[in-house]
Motif scaffolding. Structure first.
Motif, PDB file in Angstrom:
ATOM      1  N   ARG A 141      59.658 -40.061  31.137  1.00 21.32           N
ATOM      2  CA  ARG A 141      59.728 -39.188  32.322  1.00 21.32           C
ATOM      3  C   ARG A 141      61.179 -38.905  32.703  1.00 21.32           C
ATOM      4  NH1 ARG A 141      55.487 -42.606  34.159  1.00 21.32           N
ATOM      5  NH2 ARG A 141      56.986 -43.778  35.441  1.00 21.32           N
ATOM      6  N   VAL A 142      62.015 -39.927  32.664  1.00 23.87           N
ATOM      7  CA  VAL A 142      63.430 -39.745  32.991  1.00 23.87           C
ATOM      8  C   VAL A 142      64.072 -38.751  32.030  1.00 23.87           C
ATOM      9  CG1 VAL A 142      65.695 -40.889  32.929  1.00 23.87           C
ATOM     10  CG2 VAL A 142      63.796 -41.945  34.162  1.00 23.87           C
ATOM     11  N   GLN A 143      63.756 -38.875  30.752  1.00 27.74           N
ATOM     12  CA  GLN A 143      64.326 -37.959  29.772  1.00 27.74           C
ATOM     13  C   GLN A 143      63.879 -36.519  30.019  1.00 27.74           C
ATOM     14  OE1 GLN A 143      63.217 -38.329  25.485  1.00 27.74           O
ATOM     15  NE2 GLN A 143      65.392 -38.748  25.195  1.00 27.74           N
ATOM     16  N   VAL A 184      73.315 -35.685  26.511  1.00 26.51           N
ATOM     17  CA  VAL A 184      72.911 -36.187  27.826  1.00 26.51           C
ATOM     18  C   VAL A 184      71.396 -36.418  27.858  1.00 26.51           C
ATOM     19  CG1 VAL A 184      72.778 -35.700  30.306  1.00 26.51           C
ATOM     20  CG2 VAL A 184      74.823 -35.046  29.004  1.00 26.51           C
ATOM     21  N   ILE A 185      70.658 -35.432  27.391  1.00 21.69           N
ATOM     22  CA  ILE A 185      69.186 -35.525  27.414  1.00 21.69           C
ATOM     23  C   ILE A 185      68.708 -36.716  26.586  1.00 21.69           C
ATOM     24  CG2 ILE A 185      67.059 -34.355  26.713  1.00 21.69           C
ATOM     25  CD1 ILE A 185      68.705 -31.674  27.304  1.00 21.69           C
ATOM     26  N   HIS A 186      69.218 -36.831  25.367  1.00 21.79           N
ATOM     27  CA  HIS A 186      68.776 -37.915  24.483  1.00 21.79           C
ATOM     28  C   HIS A 186      69.218 -39.273  24.993  1.00 21.79           C
ATOM     29  CE1 HIS A 186      68.834 -34.751  21.017  1.00 21.79           C
ATOM     30  NE2 HIS A 186      67.867 -34.561  21.867  1.00 21.79           N
ATOM     31  N   SER A 187      70.453 -39.339  25.506  1.00 16.62           N
ATOM     32  CA  SER A 187      71.006 -40.629  25.924  1.00 16.62           C
ATOM     33  C   SER A 187      70.440 -41.113  27.244  1.00 16.62           C
ATOM     34  CB  SER A 187      72.531 -40.521  26.028  1.00 16.62           C
ATOM     35  OG  SER A 187      73.109 -40.193  24.776  1.00 16.62           O
ATOM     36  N   SER A 188      69.846 -40.223  28.025  1.00 16.30           N
ATOM     37  CA  SER A 188      69.302 -40.634  29.329  1.00 16.30           C
ATOM     38  C   SER A 188      68.270 -41.736  29.182  1.00 16.30           C
ATOM     39  CB  SER A 188      68.683 -39.430  30.047  1.00 16.30           C
ATOM     40  OG  SER A 188      67.558 -38.925  29.328  1.00 16.30           O
ATOM     41  N   ILE A 189      67.622 -41.774  28.043  1.00 17.49           N
ATOM     42  CA  ILE A 189      66.570 -42.766  27.811  1.00 17.49           C
ATOM     43  C   ILE A 189      67.146 -44.186  27.696  1.00 17.49           C
ATOM     44  CG2 ILE A 189      66.503 -42.783  25.274  1.00 17.49           C
ATOM     45  CD1 ILE A 189      63.425 -42.439  25.532  1.00 17.49           C
ATOM     46  N   HIS A 217      69.435 -45.471  29.777  1.00 20.96           N
ATOM     47  CA  HIS A 217      70.152 -45.833  30.992  1.00 20.96           C
ATOM     48  C   HIS A 217      70.003 -47.291  31.413  1.00 20.96           C
ATOM     49  CE1 HIS A 217      66.147 -44.671  32.518  1.00 20.96           C
ATOM     50  NE2 HIS A 217      66.396 -45.449  33.562  1.00 20.96           N
ATOM     51  N   ASP A 218      68.849 -47.893  31.158  1.00 23.77           N
ATOM     52  CA  ASP A 218      68.612 -49.262  31.633  1.00 23.77           C
ATOM     53  C   ASP A 218      68.505 -50.300  30.516  1.00 23.77           C
ATOM     54  OD1 ASP A 218      68.780 -49.156  34.373  1.00 23.77           O
ATOM     55  OD2 ASP A 218      66.657 -48.727  34.694  1.00 23.77           O
ATOM     56  N   ILE A 219      69.101 -50.033  29.350  1.00 23.27           N
ATOM     57  CA  ILE A 219      68.947 -51.010  28.264  1.00 23.27           C
ATOM     58  C   ILE A 219      69.557 -52.364  28.630  1.00 23.27           C
ATOM     59  CG2 ILE A 219      68.806 -49.285  26.426  1.00 23.27           C
ATOM     60  CD1 ILE A 219      71.677 -49.999  25.646  1.00 23.27           C
ATOM     61  N   ILE A 226      69.995 -39.305  39.935  1.00 24.42           N
ATOM     62  CA  ILE A 226      68.971 -38.677  40.781  1.00 24.42           C
ATOM     63  C   ILE A 226      67.597 -38.800  40.145  1.00 24.42           C
ATOM     64  CG2 ILE A 226      68.162 -36.468  41.711  1.00 24.42           C
ATOM     65  CD1 ILE A 226      71.084 -35.680  42.065  1.00 24.42           C
ATOM     66  N   VAL A 227      67.525 -38.508  38.871  1.00 27.48           N
ATOM     67  CA  VAL A 227      66.240 -38.564  38.167  1.00 27.48           C
ATOM     68  C   VAL A 227      65.672 -39.981  38.168  1.00 27.48           C
ATOM     69  CG1 VAL A 227      65.166 -38.313  35.902  1.00 27.48           C
ATOM     70  CG2 VAL A 227      66.769 -36.577  36.700  1.00 27.48           C
ATOM     71  N   ASP A 228      66.530 -40.952  37.911  1.00 25.58           N
ATOM     72  CA  ASP A 228      66.091 -42.353  37.852  1.00 25.58           C
ATOM     73  C   ASP A 228      65.561 -42.811  39.210  1.00 25.58           C
ATOM     74  OD1 ASP A 228      65.757 -44.936  36.718  1.00 25.58           O
ATOM     75  OD2 ASP A 228      67.687 -45.566  37.524  1.00 25.58           O
ATOM     76  N   VAL A 229      66.275 -42.491  40.282  1.00 26.54           N
ATOM     77  CA  VAL A 229      65.829 -42.884  41.625  1.00 26.54           C
ATOM     78  C   VAL A 229      64.508 -42.206  41.968  1.00 26.54           C
ATOM     79  CG1 VAL A 229      66.343 -42.673  44.091  1.00 26.54           C
ATOM     80  CG2 VAL A 229      68.121 -43.438  42.505  1.00 26.54           C
ATOM     81  N   PHE A 230      64.399 -40.916  41.667  1.00 29.52           N
ATOM     82  CA  PHE A 230      63.156 -40.192  41.978  1.00 29.52           C
ATOM     83  C   PHE A 230      61.966 -40.818  41.261  1.00 29.52           C
ATOM     84  CE2 PHE A 230      60.013 -36.926  40.921  1.00 29.52           C
ATOM     85  CZ  PHE A 230      59.691 -36.461  42.185  1.00 29.52           C
ATOM     86  N   ASP A 231      62.126 -41.105  39.974  1.00 34.56           N
ATOM     87  CA  ASP A 231      61.002 -41.676  39.229  1.00 34.56           C
ATOM     88  C   ASP A 231      60.685 -43.080  39.717  1.00 34.56           C
ATOM     89  OD1 ASP A 231      59.173 -41.154  36.793  1.00 34.56           O
ATOM     90  OD2 ASP A 231      59.932 -43.180  36.457  1.00 34.56           O
TER      91      ASP A 231
END
Length: 329
Positions: free
Chosen positions: A159-161, A187-192, A194-196, A283-288
């Motif tokens: 969802r974040v991606q 950016v799109i690919h690496s967003s996944i 974020h929390d590794i 923003i995306v991470d907080v929203f999800d």
């Protein structure tokens, strides 16, 4: 064996080329091949003259390639593409081929010039679309493997991606930023990823149902640094074009918890000190996170989550990116 035309003298010069050459009549019956073709494929000229050129098919070339070839040759225009054929040994032969129609008098001939992909400069025979697809899947596998303890993580990451892609493209278009496609894909690919860094966090803290203590909060706030360490160790081991550019990924991992007003972590960066990619993913991470049920909280409605983002633009979030995100709903 079918009777074939003799090879016209006008075409004999093609057989002197260094690449593998195959010449057929209008029915794709082989009239001649050069020494390189024999050496590469293992098939002797005397055994294959008079045979259909497709005898070396492996059935691994996709149908669209053959359709494209047939359409071009039907119009008597040259065609280039990638074939996966089989050598006499059974080994697969990946080659770039150009087929050129050649008319002499009333007879039509086809000149096929093959070049083994291994002879090409690295990367030339892998399409950009394919590289993007592979990069996306490699990073997805890495991200999920780092957070395998939580069965709900994969859905969150996907969802974040997806939301990162929508937001970044909308923000780019709205503000006419003309961001490079390669950067946007990174950016799109690496967003996944974020929390590794949470892979290094104790489960008792990660999934604690109540409020965290000050000590536990400090441990959680270490996960961006842990994530960057994981990424750097991995990238040192993998020297491969698909994932060799990791700066964007590192920025997202390190800075997606920084806040516009400088009160975030781990470095208390402020405003545009925070890389654009991290401001988007934040923003995306907080929203999800807000709209998803977690062990320590119930899910919020979209309306309530969007209101939170609106209230915190200029504080937690880049105001312009926040406005763009809200406009998506």
């Amino acid at each position: 064996m079918k009777t074939t035309l003799q090879l016209p003298f006008q075409l004999k010069g093609f057989l002197e080329l260094g690449d593998a050459v195959l010449i057929t009549d209008s029915n794709h019956i082989i009239l001649d091949v050069n020494d390189t073709y024999q050496k590469v494929t293992g098939f002797e000229k005397s055994k294959i003259i008079g045979v259909k050129a497709g005898f070396i098919k492996s059935n691994l070339t996709n149908k669209e390639t053959y359709c494209s070839m047939k359409d071009s040759l039907k119009q008597q225009i040259p065609w280039s593409g990638i074939f996966v054929n089989r050598k006499k040994s059974g080994e697969l032969w990946h080659s770039s081929i150009t087929i050129t129609p050649f008319k002499i008098g009333n007879e039509l001939y086809y000149i096929g010039i093959f070049r083994a992909l291994e002879q090409l400069e690295e990367g030339l025979y892998i399409s950009e679309d394919k590289k993007i697809e592979v990069q996306r899947e490699l990073l997805k596998v890495l991200a999920i493997s780092c957070e395998i303890r939580d069965p709900g993580t994969e859905e969150h990451l996907i969802r974040v991606q997806a939301l990162t892609e929508k937001l970044l493209k909308a923000y780019n278009e709205k503000n006419n930023l003309q961001l490079e496609p390669n950067y946007m894909n990174n950016v799109i690919h690496s967003s996944i990823l974020h929390d590794i860094g949470k892979a290094g966090m104790p489960e008792g803290i990660l999934y604690k149902p109540g409020a965290l203590s000050i000590y536990e909060r400090k441990i959680i706030e270490m996960h961006p640094l842990t994530g960057a360490d994981i990424l750097n160790k991995m990238s040192k081991e993998i020297n491969y074009d698909f994932i060799k550019s990791m700066e964007v990924a590192e920025n997202i991992i390190l800075y997606h918890h920084e806040k516009w007003d400088g009160t975030g972590y781990p470095f208390q960066l402020k405003g545009e000190q925070i890389p654009l990619e991290a401001r988007v993913v934040s923003i995306v991470d907080v929203f999800d996170a807000l709209t998803t049920c977690r062990p320590y909280k119930d899910s919020w409605s979209e309306e309530k989550a969007l209101a939170f983002i609106d209230e915190n633009k200029g504080k937690h979030f880049d105001p312009l990116i926040a406005e763009t995100f809200i406009s998506l709903f």
